[in-house]
Scaffold this active site. Structure first.
Site, mmCIF file in Angstrom:
data_model
loop_
_atom_site.group_PDB
_atom_site.id
_atom_site.type_symbol
_atom_site.label_atom_id
_atom_site.label_comp_id
_atom_site.label_asym_id
_atom_site.label_seq_id
_atom_site.Cartn_x
_atom_site.Cartn_y
_atom_site.Cartn_z
ATOM 1 N NE ARG A 179 -1.953 0.489 4.068
ATOM 2 C CZ ARG A 179 -1.436 1.238 5.024
ATOM 3 N NH1 ARG A 179 -0.282 0.928 5.575
ATOM 4 N NH2 ARG A 179 -2.057 2.301 5.453
ATOM 5 N NE ARG A 183 -0.849 9.363 7.318
ATOM 6 C CZ ARG A 183 0.195 9.424 8.118
ATOM 7 N NH1 ARG A 183 0.667 10.588 8.493
ATOM 8 N NH2 ARG A 183 0.746 8.334 8.567
ATOM 9 N NE ARG A 257 20.227 -2.763 -2.583
ATOM 10 C CZ ARG A 257 21.189 -2.656 -3.478
ATOM 11 N NH1 ARG A 257 21.788 -3.723 -3.955
ATOM 12 N NH2 ARG A 257 21.541 -1.473 -3.932
ATOM 13 N NE ARG A 288 16.388 5.456 5.646
ATOM 14 C CZ ARG A 288 15.817 4.795 6.639
ATOM 15 N NH1 ARG A 288 14.618 5.171 7.079
ATOM 16 N NH2 ARG A 288 16.409 3.770 7.228
ATOM 17 C CD GLU A 309 19.495 3.765 5.211
ATOM 18 O OE1 GLU A 309 19.130 4.361 6.244
ATOM 19 O OE2 GLU A 309 18.773 2.962 4.593
ATOM 20 C CE1 TYR A 357 12.736 -3.773 7.972
ATOM 21 C CE2 TYR A 357 10.474 -3.680 8.737
ATOM 22 C CZ TYR A 357 11.748 -3.149 8.697
ATOM 23 O OH TYR A 357 12.038 -2.006 9.409
ATOM 24 C CG ASP A 359 7.531 -3.382 13.009
ATOM 25 O OD1 ASP A 359 7.265 -4.334 13.746
ATOM 26 O OD2 ASP A 359 6.686 -2.601 12.535
#
Ligand code: FAD
Length: 381
Positions: A179, A183, A257, A288, A309, A357, A359
């Protein structure tokens, strides 16, 4: 409990998965815990420590913001640390202008140089999506176009994503993006979770508080594969290292990666005015820019430290960060997973053990859930 204090678990990896397991086995079941960590510190990729030049708490392996809507994990971690009130925002630089992310009214109106209302912005995004006419996206580019249309995709997604993954967006699978939320407000909060923040004394202190127990022995700078033939007798092994390495890569290597960081000392008190800036131009080689002092606004520092980064394809032996998870990887993972289910007295978990992945909140909650299952097995014999 029967045998209290007499059983032993060996745990590989002192990231959140291994550390939660260590804390639970020692405190809840009274087992002896031998925690092996190949790095020189605990905490895995979440580790943070004071920068020697500035005193700013830096996140060695990239910025880590804790966020969750699950009370269980939040309450659990609050036993070992309190969190500050930091609320994450992400900004993006594109062709010399700065925009807030995720996409919202501010980013859309800045990009277009207009003042669209929420309803007008919705109509604009829908029209851009319709122009592409993509029903069944075949790759990441088509998926993104089908979700937000070309202007937003080309400004903020395409070049950033290609730098991050090192290949064209048309060569990346569509499922990397599930997704791309838009907003229709000027809100700039990055996460919607109820609980968010940064540990007030840093992640290092969080982990040491979690692991402070007489039953827990921590061996740093110790690679499991160097010592596995000489381990003390144990009842269980919890393995949070790479699953393909455990099986000696017999079905092939899983794709990852990696990122590396370049440290800058700009000699000013504030370099960019925010913690994370996405670099969306393809000709800027880093993805970043991180300025860690903004994670702890309750503290003052005279100087600042910045990390850039860079994304790269890891070679064998390098640290790995993001699972690629293409079709070939998922087929290989399925083989390792099937094998892992046949190995008695070994539990595989964490982002490396699961090849996923995860978190921090997912890692903590999967470790807590797995521990409860293991505890039932112990209690019920
Ligand atoms: C750049 C980046 C930014 C992130 N930012 C966020 C964020 O803002 N918020 C969030 O919630 N999550 C974030 N995450 C995710 C977070 O890093 C993970 O959820 C977390 O690190 C998973 O913990 P873990 O214990 O599974 O793995 P790790 O933290 O990787 O710990 C595994 C440990 O096992 C050790 N190990 C491996 N093999 C061996 C061996 N053979 N012998 C001994 N030790 C071994 C490793 O050295 C490592 O210390 C981010 C991830 C990345 C890559």
């Amino acid at each position: 409990m029967e045998n209290k204090g007499t059983k032993t678990v060996v745990i590989v990896g002192a990231g959140f998965y291994g550390s939660v397991m260590a804390e639970r086995f020692a405190n809840e079941l009274g087992w002896r815990v031998l925690l092996l960590e190949k790095r020189s510190h605990v905490g895995g990729n979440c580790w943070s420590c004071p920068d020697p030049d500035t005193g700013v708490e830096v996140h060695t392996y990239g910025p880590h913001i804790f966020h969750t809507s699950h009370e269980q994990g939040w309450k659990y971690l609050n036993r070992f640390t309190s969190f500050n009130d930091y609320r994450h925002t992400v900004w993006a630089t594109r062709k010399g202008k700065v925009y807030p992310l995720p996409f919202g009214l501010a980013a859309i109106n800045l990009l277009l140089g207009r003042r669209l209302s929420p309803a007008e912005a919705q109509v604009w995004v829908a029209a851009e999506v319709a122009k592409e006419g993509i029903d069944k996206p075949r790759n990441l580019e088509e998926k993104a176009l089908s979700l937000v249309g070309r202007p937003l995709y080309e400004a903020f997604v395409k070049e950033y994503t290609e730098k991050h993954w090192g290949v064209k967006a048309t060569e990346l699978p569509a499922y990397i993006i599930t997704r791309l939320p838009v907003r229709y407000t000027y809100g700039v909060g990055y996460y919607n979770d109820r609980w968010q923040g940064i540990p007030v004394a840093g992640y290092g202190a969080l982990f040491w508080n979690m692991l402070r127990h007489p039953n827990i022995e921590i061996r740093l700078n110790t690679d499991y594969f160097d010592v596995r033939g000489a381990l003390p007798a144990h009842d269980l092994l919890v393995y949070s290292g790479p699953i393909d390495q455990f099986f000696d890569y017999r079905h092939g290597r899983l794709g990852w990666r990696s990122v590396r960081f370049e440290k800058l000392l700009p000699g000013v008190a504030d370099f960019q005015g925010t913690s994370v800036m996405n670099e969306c131009d393809g000709d800027v080689p880093y993805t970043r820019t991180h300025e860690f002092k903004h994670f702890t606004p309750e503290r003052t520092f005279e100087r600042t430290v910045v990390f850039r980064e860079y994304s790269y394809a890891p070679r064998p032996g390098d640290d790995v960060y993001y699972p690629v998870r293409n079709d070939a990887d998922l087929a290989i993972r399925a083989k390792y997973k099937a094998e892992s289910e046949q190995v008695p007295h070994v539990v595989f978990g964490g982002r490396l053990g699961a090849y996923a992945y995860l978190d921090m909140e997912n890692t903590v909650s999967t470790a807590l859930e797995k521990f409860e299952v293991l505890k039932q097995d112990v209690v019920c014999g």
